[in-house]
Design a protein around this motif. Structure first.
Motif, PDB file in Angstrom:
ATOM      1  N   LEU A 146       0.865  -1.171   0.000  1.00  0.00           N
ATOM      2  CA  LEU A 146       0.000   0.000   0.000  1.00  0.00           C
ATOM      3  C   LEU A 146       0.899   1.217   0.000  1.00  0.00           C
ATOM      4  N   LEU A 147       0.695   2.101  -0.952  1.00  0.00           N
ATOM      5  CA  LEU A 147       1.468   3.327  -1.062  1.00  0.00           C
ATOM      6  C   LEU A 147       0.565   4.473  -0.639  1.00  0.00           C
ATOM      7  N   VAL A 148       1.010   5.215   0.380  1.00  0.00           N
ATOM      8  CA  VAL A 148       0.219   6.329   0.886  1.00  0.00           C
ATOM      9  C   VAL A 148       1.077   7.586   0.827  1.00  0.00           C
ATOM     10  N   GLY A 201      -3.214  -3.879 -13.834  1.00  0.00           N
ATOM     11  CA  GLY A 201      -3.696  -2.925 -12.857  1.00  0.00           C
ATOM     12  C   GLY A 201      -5.131  -3.086 -12.425  1.00  0.00           C
ATOM     13  N   TRP A 202      -5.752  -4.242 -12.658  1.00  0.00           N
ATOM     14  CA  TRP A 202      -7.155  -4.386 -12.256  1.00  0.00           C
ATOM     15  C   TRP A 202      -7.318  -4.208 -10.759  1.00  0.00           C
ATOM     16  N   GLU A 203      -6.274  -4.490 -10.013  1.00  0.00           N
ATOM     17  CA  GLU A 203      -6.376  -4.367  -8.552  1.00  0.00           C
ATOM     18  C   GLU A 203      -5.885  -3.016  -8.056  1.00  0.00           C
ATOM     19  N   ASP A 204      -5.592  -2.102  -8.955  1.00  0.00           N
ATOM     20  CA  ASP A 204      -5.104  -0.782  -8.591  1.00  0.00           C
ATOM     21  C   ASP A 204      -6.297   0.151  -8.411  1.00  0.00           C
ATOM     22  N   ALA A 205      -6.287   0.897  -7.339  1.00  0.00           N
ATOM     23  CA  ALA A 205      -7.406   1.803  -7.102  1.00  0.00           C
ATOM     24  C   ALA A 205      -6.962   3.000  -6.281  1.00  0.00           C
ATOM     25  N   ALA A 206      -7.645   4.087  -6.476  1.00  0.00           N
ATOM     26  CA  ALA A 206      -7.486   5.261  -5.633  1.00  0.00           C
ATOM     27  C   ALA A 206      -8.799   5.409  -4.881  1.00  0.00           C
ATOM     28  N   VAL A 207      -8.718   5.462  -3.568  1.00  0.00           N
ATOM     29  CA  VAL A 207      -9.925   5.466  -2.753  1.00  0.00           C
ATOM     30  C   VAL A 207      -9.851   6.613  -1.744  1.00  0.00           C
ATOM     31  N   GLU A 208     -10.944   7.338  -1.643  1.00  0.00           N
ATOM     32  CA  GLU A 208     -11.029   8.404  -0.643  1.00  0.00           C
ATOM     33  C   GLU A 208     -10.843   7.795   0.742  1.00  0.00           C
ATOM     34  N   PRO A 209      -9.988   8.379   1.577  1.00  0.00           N
ATOM     35  CA  PRO A 209      -9.700   7.788   2.891  1.00  0.00           C
ATOM     36  C   PRO A 209     -10.934   7.433   3.713  1.00  0.00           C
ATOM     37  N   ALA A 210     -11.942   8.249   3.673  1.00  0.00           N
ATOM     38  CA  ALA A 210     -13.148   7.970   4.467  1.00  0.00           C
ATOM     39  C   ALA A 210     -13.875   6.717   3.987  1.00  0.00           C
ATOM     40  N   LEU A 211     -13.635   6.305   2.741  1.00  0.00           N
ATOM     41  CA  LEU A 211     -14.314   5.149   2.166  1.00  0.00           C
ATOM     42  C   LEU A 211     -13.424   3.905   2.105  1.00  0.00           C
ATOM     43  N   GLY A 244     -12.263   1.671   4.330  1.00  0.00           N
ATOM     44  CA  GLY A 244     -12.731   0.467   5.010  1.00  0.00           C
ATOM     45  C   GLY A 244     -13.793  -0.270   4.212  1.00  0.00           C
ATOM     46  N   ALA A 245     -14.793   0.459   3.754  1.00  0.00           N
ATOM     47  CA  ALA A 245     -15.863  -0.157   2.959  1.00  0.00           C
ATOM     48  C   ALA A 245     -15.307  -0.719   1.654  1.00  0.00           C
ATOM     49  N   TYR A 246     -14.411   0.034   1.018  1.00  0.00           N
ATOM     50  CA  TYR A 246     -13.809  -0.445  -0.228  1.00  0.00           C
ATOM     51  C   TYR A 246     -13.065  -1.759  -0.001  1.00  0.00           C
ATOM     52  N   LEU A 247     -12.254  -1.833   1.044  1.00  0.00           N
ATOM     53  CA  LEU A 247     -11.477  -3.047   1.303  1.00  0.00           C
ATOM     54  C   LEU A 247     -12.376  -4.243   1.607  1.00  0.00           C
ATOM     55  N   ARG A 248     -13.461  -4.023   2.343  1.00  0.00           N
ATOM     56  CA  ARG A 248     -14.391  -5.125   2.618  1.00  0.00           C
ATOM     57  C   ARG A 248     -15.035  -5.624   1.327  1.00  0.00           C
ATOM     58  N   GLU A 249     -15.473  -4.712   0.469  1.00  0.00           N
ATOM     59  CA  GLU A 249     -16.095  -5.100  -0.791  1.00  0.00           C
ATOM     60  C   GLU A 249     -15.072  -5.767  -1.724  1.00  0.00           C
ATOM     61  N   PHE A 250     -13.869  -5.243  -1.767  1.00  0.00           N
ATOM     62  CA  PHE A 250     -12.828  -5.815  -2.613  1.00  0.00           C
ATOM     63  C   PHE A 250     -12.478  -7.230  -2.153  1.00  0.00           C
ATOM     64  N   THR A 251     -12.353  -7.408  -0.841  1.00  0.00           N
ATOM     65  CA  THR A 251     -12.053  -8.736  -0.293  1.00  0.00           C
ATOM     66  C   THR A 251     -13.145  -9.727  -0.656  1.00  0.00           C
ATOM     67  N   ALA A 252     -14.393  -9.290  -0.570  1.00  0.00           N
ATOM     68  CA  ALA A 252     -15.507 -10.177  -0.935  1.00  0.00           C
ATOM     69  C   ALA A 252     -15.428 -10.578  -2.409  1.00  0.00           C
ATOM     70  N   LEU A 253     -15.086  -9.649  -3.288  1.00  0.00           N
ATOM     71  CA  LEU A 253     -14.957  -9.976  -4.712  1.00  0.00           C
ATOM     72  C   LEU A 253     -13.809 -10.945  -4.968  1.00  0.00           C
ATOM     73  N   VAL A 254     -12.683 -10.699  -4.305  1.00  0.00           N
ATOM     74  CA  VAL A 254     -11.539 -11.598  -4.463  1.00  0.00           C
ATOM     75  C   VAL A 254     -11.918 -13.009  -4.048  1.00  0.00           C
ATOM     76  N   GLU A 255     -12.581 -13.125  -2.923  1.00  0.00           N
ATOM     77  CA  GLU A 255     -13.012 -14.450  -2.438  1.00  0.00           C
ATOM     78  C   GLU A 255     -14.045 -15.065  -3.376  1.00  0.00           C
ATOM     79  N   ARG A 256     -14.967 -14.242  -3.860  1.00  0.00           N
ATOM     80  CA  ARG A 256     -16.028 -14.752  -4.734  1.00  0.00           C
ATOM     81  C   ARG A 256     -15.469 -15.371  -6.008  1.00  0.00           C
ATOM     82  N   TYR A 257     -14.433 -14.756  -6.554  1.00  0.00           N
ATOM     83  CA  TYR A 257     -13.864 -15.247  -7.814  1.00  0.00           C
ATOM     84  C   TYR A 257     -12.631 -16.112  -7.612  1.00  0.00           C
ATOM     85  N   GLY A 258     -12.281 -16.394  -6.366  1.00  0.00           N
ATOM     86  CA  GLY A 258     -11.200 -17.325  -6.082  1.00  0.00           C
ATOM     87  C   GLY A 258      -9.807 -16.826  -6.386  1.00  0.00           C
ATOM     88  N   TYR A 259      -9.600 -15.537  -6.360  1.00  0.00           N
ATOM     89  CA  TYR A 259      -8.244 -15.013  -6.591  1.00  0.00           C
ATOM     90  C   TYR A 259      -7.413 -15.128  -5.342  1.00  0.00           C
TER      91      TYR A 259
END
Length: 99
Positions: free
Chosen positions: A3-5, A72-82, A84-99
């Protein structure tokens, strides 16, 4: 994974204080991540170049005869306030598709 901040503020000192506070907070996470604090402009430029060119785990095909996948499909820029929600949704997608 990494993670680059980058922190910005009205002064360099304020940005550094924000970055140090984040690095200190990360050490209180249950699984303490490695944290590298970078102030050198040349190194920062090199790191951003890696990120901008899409270097990632998905940048090369495992099969030399197959075309490389979209980078870069896994590359994203996310507003800091969002984040946590982004990471939860991303994790669910990764698990759903077996990556």
């Amino acid at each position: 994974a990494w993670l680059l901040v980058e922190f910005g503020a009205s002064t360099r000192e304020a940005a550094i204080a924000q970055a140090r506070a984040m690095a200190d907070a990360a050490q209180r996470f249950p699984q303490q991540p490695s944290v590298r604090f970078v102030e050198d402009a040349a190194l920062m430029n090199r790191l951003w170049t890696i990120r901008e060119t899409g270097a990632s785990a998905t940048s090369l095909s495992r099969d030399p005869a197959a075309p490389d996948p979209v980078v870069g499909w896994e590359d994203a820029a996310v507003e800091p306030a969002l984040l946590g929600a982004y990471l939860r949704e991303f994790t669910a997608l990764v698990e759903r598709y077996g990556y």
